[in-house]
Design a protein around this motif. Sequence first.
Motif, PDB file in Angstrom:
ATOM      1  N   ALA A 338      -3.411  -3.193 -14.962  1.00  0.00           N
ATOM      2  CA  ALA A 338      -2.605  -3.045 -13.745  1.00  0.00           C
ATOM      3  C   ALA A 338      -2.677  -1.619 -13.212  1.00  0.00           C
ATOM      4  N   ARG A 339      -2.694  -0.642 -14.112  1.00  0.00           N
ATOM      5  CA  ARG A 339      -2.827   0.754 -13.664  1.00  0.00           C
ATOM      6  C   ARG A 339      -4.121   0.948 -12.882  1.00  0.00           C
ATOM      7  N   ARG A 340      -5.200   0.375 -13.413  1.00  0.00           N
ATOM      8  CA  ARG A 340      -6.488   0.536 -12.742  1.00  0.00           C
ATOM      9  C   ARG A 340      -6.542  -0.270 -11.440  1.00  0.00           C
ATOM     10  N   ALA A 341      -6.157  -1.535 -11.524  1.00  0.00           N
ATOM     11  CA  ALA A 341      -6.303  -2.410 -10.364  1.00  0.00           C
ATOM     12  C   ALA A 341      -5.402  -1.999  -9.206  1.00  0.00           C
ATOM     13  N   LEU A 342      -4.192  -1.555  -9.527  1.00  0.00           N
ATOM     14  CA  LEU A 342      -3.236  -1.173  -8.488  1.00  0.00           C
ATOM     15  C   LEU A 342      -3.275   0.319  -8.189  1.00  0.00           C
ATOM     16  N   ASP A 343      -4.006   1.076  -9.003  1.00  0.00           N
ATOM     17  CA  ASP A 343      -4.140   2.522  -8.824  1.00  0.00           C
ATOM     18  C   ASP A 343      -2.771   3.193  -8.832  1.00  0.00           C
ATOM     19  N   VAL A 344      -2.017   2.965  -9.902  1.00  0.00           N
ATOM     20  CA  VAL A 344      -0.670   3.517 -10.027  1.00  0.00           C
ATOM     21  C   VAL A 344      -0.607   4.455 -11.221  1.00  0.00           C
ATOM     22  N   ASP A 345       0.471   5.231 -11.274  1.00  0.00           N
ATOM     23  CA  ASP A 345       0.674   6.156 -12.382  1.00  0.00           C
ATOM     24  C   ASP A 345       1.237   5.459 -13.612  1.00  0.00           C
ATOM     25  N   VAL A 346       2.148   4.508 -13.388  1.00  0.00           N
ATOM     26  CA  VAL A 346       2.797   3.810 -14.493  1.00  0.00           C
ATOM     27  C   VAL A 346       2.815   2.318 -14.186  1.00  0.00           C
ATOM     28  N   ALA A 347       2.501   1.500 -15.190  1.00  0.00           N
ATOM     29  CA  ALA A 347       2.536   0.048 -15.005  1.00  0.00           C
ATOM     30  C   ALA A 347       3.142  -0.606 -16.235  1.00  0.00           C
ATOM     31  N   CYS A 348       3.806  -1.741 -16.009  1.00  0.00           N
ATOM     32  CA  CYS A 348       4.356  -2.508 -17.117  1.00  0.00           C
ATOM     33  C   CYS A 348       3.731  -3.893 -17.122  1.00  0.00           C
TER      34      CYS A 348
END
Length: 408
Positions: A338-348
């Motif tokens: 999810a971090r990679r796909a959504l390009d976010v700093d934090v994912a759960c």
Amino acid sequence: MCCMASEPNNSYASGKPTPAGQGTVDKILTPANVVTMIRICLVPVFVVALISPWPDWIGFESLDPWKAWIAAIIFVAISCTDWLDGYLARSRGEVTDFGKFMDPLADKVLVVAALLVLVELGSLPSWPVIIIIAREFIVSGVRMVAASKGEVIAASWYGKFKTVFQMIAIVLFVVKESPAVLGLLTPQLAFGLYLLSWLVMAIALVLTIVSMMDYIWKARHLIGFKPKGGQARVVDNATLAKQCGVDDFSDEIRIEAARAVVEKARAAGKTVGTAESCTGGLIATSLTEIAGSSAVVRGGIVSYVNAVKKAQLDVPDVAFDGESAVCESVAVAMAQGARRALDVDVACSVTGIAGPGGAEPGKPVGTVWVGVASTGVAFAKECHFEGDRASVRAQAAQTALEMLKDVL
């Protein structure tokens, strides 16, 4: 029921984090990758400049005393391109899988080639080289084991300083016995340069060993030094709430947890995303109920079936516990994906069995793994929730939000 936290694992992105707004591009001939390939192609140039009689070849015998210095300059120039390709990749948003593979490989080729040449010239004994090369084999093996289980181990600052000191030591060993240096320095200064060379090499070797031990420590649960956890203990929801760091489970408390996540993310300038299976988007729904969440929440992926987990979150086949997605490695891989796909700093992430059916051997209804991935860390927590389907989903969502808040 209970939650059991597994040991956090660092996540790896070539040691060079990608800024928000940038993803991984599917290209090879980017400027950054071209610089990396040039760096590899220049390694033979450095080797030839140091060990061959090239001044005689071109008829400039007067350059022979300065041959080592010229080789050292070439080595420094090649080393500096490591910064350049990293800057180009990040600034242009062109971080590629090819670059992630080739960039650290180029560094290792340069360092190992230089060390072997120094051994051939008699400037350096073989035992420091054996230590350095052995470390690279061991670390590569640890990374391969981690990758096979859907995890990655990030490079620590020990490794980065190790590389810096190795390169400084190589430059000093290249020039310390050159005729140009010995002809200009007094015996006392020449001896001082000799001691400095070995001091820097000693620091590099210590950092080499420490960084190797750091990798092994981070991956100890993957290579048999630490068990992945014992059997779940049955406790009531009040105890579960306490273990998960919350006062109680309720819709109101879940929304307050979502509000805290949004506020903490906004204050830290971080972006947030979710990867959900059994909760079916409840975590993302909770976050987006908060006014102003669009400033930090980039999106969520509902990967209800394994095929979507593999396709959208890049969860590897080896992460699954047989055919089951209810396991630690899948939860960690989902959060990292999810971090990679959504390009976010934090994912759960959440993957589990909400019921009323679907129980698996050793995994009763209510078994849920909740994962979190951030810069340099990725881990998962096993939970066993009580109640009906709606209750299990709500408790899993609230636990994920509390974990997000703690990481932020």
